[in-house]
Design a protein around this motif. Sequence first.
Motif, short mmCIF file in Angstrom:
data_model
loop_
_atom_site.label_atom_id
_atom_site.label_comp_id
_atom_site.label_asym_id
_atom_site.label_seq_id
_atom_site.Cartn_x
_atom_site.Cartn_y
_atom_site.Cartn_z
N TRP A 1 3.66 13.34 3.12
CA TRP A 1 4.22 14.91 2.94
C TRP A 1 4.15 14.91 1.53
CZ3 TRP A 1 6.75 11.17 6.15
CH2 TRP A 1 6.73 11.46 7.52
N LYS A 2 3.57 16.01 0.96
CA LYS A 2 3.27 16.03 -0.74
C LYS A 2 4.21 17.19 -1.23
CE LYS A 2 1.14 13.88 -2.71
NZ LYS A 2 1.76 12.46 -3.14
N PRO A 3 5.07 17.13 -2.03
CA PRO A 3 5.57 18.06 -2.74
C PRO A 3 4.81 18.82 -3.62
CG PRO A 3 6.60 16.07 -3.46
CD PRO A 3 5.21 15.56 -2.63
N PHE B 1 1.02 -1.25 0.07
CA PHE B 1 0.01 -0.03 -0.10
C PHE B 1 1.04 1.18 0.10
CE2 PHE B 1 -2.38 3.19 2.44
CZ PHE B 1 -3.64 3.34 1.71
N ARG B 2 0.65 2.12 -0.74
CA ARG B 2 1.10 3.65 -1.02
C ARG B 2 0.49 4.53 -0.52
NH1 ARG B 2 2.70 7.54 -5.42
NH2 ARG B 2 1.46 8.73 -4.00
N ALA B 3 0.94 5.50 0.40
CA ALA B 3 0.17 6.68 0.46
C ALA B 3 1.03 7.90 0.79
CB ALA B 3 -1.00 6.72 1.42
N ILE C 1 13.94 4.97 -5.53
CA ILE C 1 14.16 6.43 -5.90
C ILE C 1 13.68 6.67 -7.29
CG2 ILE C 1 16.23 7.93 -6.39
CD1 ILE C 1 16.99 4.91 -4.40
N LYS C 2 12.80 7.56 -7.39
CA LYS C 2 12.17 7.99 -8.59
C LYS C 2 13.07 8.84 -9.27
CE LYS C 2 7.39 8.22 -7.39
NZ LYS C 2 6.03 8.94 -7.92
N ASN C 3 13.03 8.57 -10.64
CA ASN C 3 13.66 9.43 -11.58
C ASN C 3 13.66 10.91 -11.23
OD1 ASN C 3 11.33 8.83 -13.68
ND2 ASN C 3 12.19 11.09 -13.76
N SER D 1 0.61 6.32 -13.36
CA SER D 1 -0.11 7.24 -12.97
C SER D 1 0.47 8.86 -13.05
CB SER D 1 -0.43 7.19 -11.36
OG SER D 1 -0.77 5.65 -11.35
N HIS D 2 1.88 8.83 -12.62
CA HIS D 2 2.65 10.13 -12.90
C HIS D 2 2.97 10.51 -14.21
CE1 HIS D 2 2.08 9.76 -8.40
NE2 HIS D 2 1.90 11.17 -8.59
N ILE D 3 3.18 9.32 -15.30
CA ILE D 3 3.85 9.45 -16.49
C ILE D 3 2.33 10.02 -17.12
CG2 ILE D 3 4.39 8.56 -18.47
CD1 ILE D 3 6.07 6.44 -17.02
N ILE E 1 11.48 8.11 -2.68
CA ILE E 1 11.77 9.39 -2.73
C ILE E 1 11.42 9.99 -4.17
CG2 ILE E 1 14.09 10.70 -3.12
CD1 ILE E 1 15.37 8.31 -1.15
N GLY E 2 10.63 11.21 -4.07
CA GLY E 2 10.19 11.90 -5.22
C GLY E 2 11.00 12.19 -6.22
N ALA E 3 10.68 12.75 -7.29
CA ALA E 3 11.11 13.14 -8.33
C ALA E 3 11.93 14.55 -8.20
CB ALA E 3 10.30 13.31 -9.60
N ARG E 4 11.20 15.39 -7.40
CA ARG E 4 11.81 16.71 -7.04
C ARG E 4 13.12 16.47 -6.13
NH1 ARG E 4 7.06 16.15 -7.62
NH2 ARG E 4 5.72 17.32 -9.13
N THR E 5 12.86 15.58 -5.34
CA THR E 5 13.97 15.55 -4.41
C THR E 5 15.07 14.50 -5.00
OG1 THR E 5 12.20 15.14 -2.51
CG2 THR E 5 14.37 14.29 -2.04
N HIS F 1 10.62 4.80 -12.70
CA HIS F 1 10.68 5.76 -13.69
C HIS F 1 8.89 6.35 -13.62
CE1 HIS F 1 9.59 6.18 -18.38
NE2 HIS F 1 10.31 7.05 -18.02
N ARG F 2 9.01 7.53 -13.61
CA ARG F 2 7.57 8.29 -13.46
C ARG F 2 7.68 9.54 -14.59
NH1 ARG F 2 8.29 13.73 -13.06
NH2 ARG F 2 6.77 14.14 -11.45
N GLY F 3 8.60 9.18 -15.55
CA GLY F 3 8.66 10.11 -16.67
C GLY F 3 9.39 11.28 -16.21
C1 PEP Z 1 3.79 10.76 -5.87
O1 PEP Z 1 4.25 9.75 -6.09
O2 PEP Z 1 2.63 10.96 -5.27
C2 PEP Z 1 4.66 11.82 -6.22
C3 PEP Z 1 4.65 13.12 -5.78
O3 PEP Z 1 5.36 11.59 -7.30
P1 PEP Z 1 6.70 12.49 -8.24
O4 PEP Z 1 7.68 12.65 -7.28
O5 PEP Z 1 6.58 11.45 -9.23
O6 PEP Z 1 5.90 13.37 -8.76
#
Ligand code: PEP
Length: 360
Positions: A55-57, A50-52, A138-140, A205-207, A109-113, A168-170
């Motif tokens: 903290w949302k960037p 389960f993901r959730a 680790i997301k791209n 989803s994010h791509i 770890i999110g793409a902005r991080t 890979h999230r694009g």
């Molecule tokens: C997420 O997975 O909810 C998210 C913020 O993704 P990303 O870092 O890929 O934008």
Amino acid sequence: MATLTDIQPILDKSVVGNGPIVIAGPCSAESREQVLETARELQANGIKIFRAGIWKPRTKPGGFEGVGAEGLPWLKEVKDTLGMLVATEVATRQHVIDALNAGVDILWIGARTSANPFAMQEIADTLKEMNADVPVLIKNPVNPDLELWIGAIERIYNAGIKRVGAIHRGFSAYGKHLYRNLPQWHIPIELRRRFPNLAIINDPSHIGGKRELVAPLSQQALDMGFDGLIIESHCDPDSAWSDKSQQVTPDVLNFILNTLVVRDEKTSTESLTLLRQQIDQIDNEILESLNKRMRVSREIGQYKKEHRMPVLQASRYDSIMQSRVQLAKEMGMSEEFMQAVLAAIHEESVRQQLAVLNQR
Ligand code: PEP
Ligand code: MN
């Protein structure tokens, strides 16, 4: 220096089975009810992880920035009452401390991080201090920079985390596109080539940014040998507090997963071998042709040198571009592809002509 030499599988086969790893859950944890209801429905459909986002960037201030540490007990409840593994995103030292203390099983770890080496090092140092032993995905980074992505993975690995994986999230692009974040499949594929043991997960989803793109992007990823999928799923997507247009209900997710064709690498057949031989042969021919083209370019360079002409002639380049791109289109290839190929060939031709020019 050899890096990432001892990567371990992110999850045990006894936990996730033999098929692709599937991680699903809402973009954000919003309330205890929403978290538990979504998790319950996902679990009923056989989802184990389960993901959730807690903290949302967010790109701009003022949007929903996640419920924060208050949501961590909800994840603990999902874990304790439903027996699922729980995953959340961390971006700072405090996130890592809070998530690990709350028993979160998997961090991402999110793409902005991942685009920020200071943040990556801070996370790595915290994991090391805490002697953490959790899988970290680790997301791209938002920009298509493979070395930056690898660097982020290395920082985590060097902190003693052997169960590292990539998502890979694009990649961000300016302007309007079909995709929210452009998939650049060759980048994760190159990552796979360099680190064959590194699990690579796709985030359709994010791509895609749209519900209807989840299924085709998932299939594409499986066709390319990705190890799993991370998909946003919400018990009531239309009222989600973030990323509503890309979230699907757990039932829709189940439907999508059932339609996906998982191809078996091991059944690679005789005819596939023959087709691959053809590809090898064609690649050799392309290289031969390119080599011939460069030789002619150098001859042109020699001519220009003798006649004191400039190397670059923009009008000639434009007409080459136009005619070749048109031809490629007629052959069913994309304009962008042919433009990129021609631009690369042109760059090398100019380099070779300049080399001739600078010869004494
Ligand atoms: C997420 O997975 O909810 C998210 C913020 O993704 P990303 O870092 O890929 O934008
Ligand atoms: Mn999201």
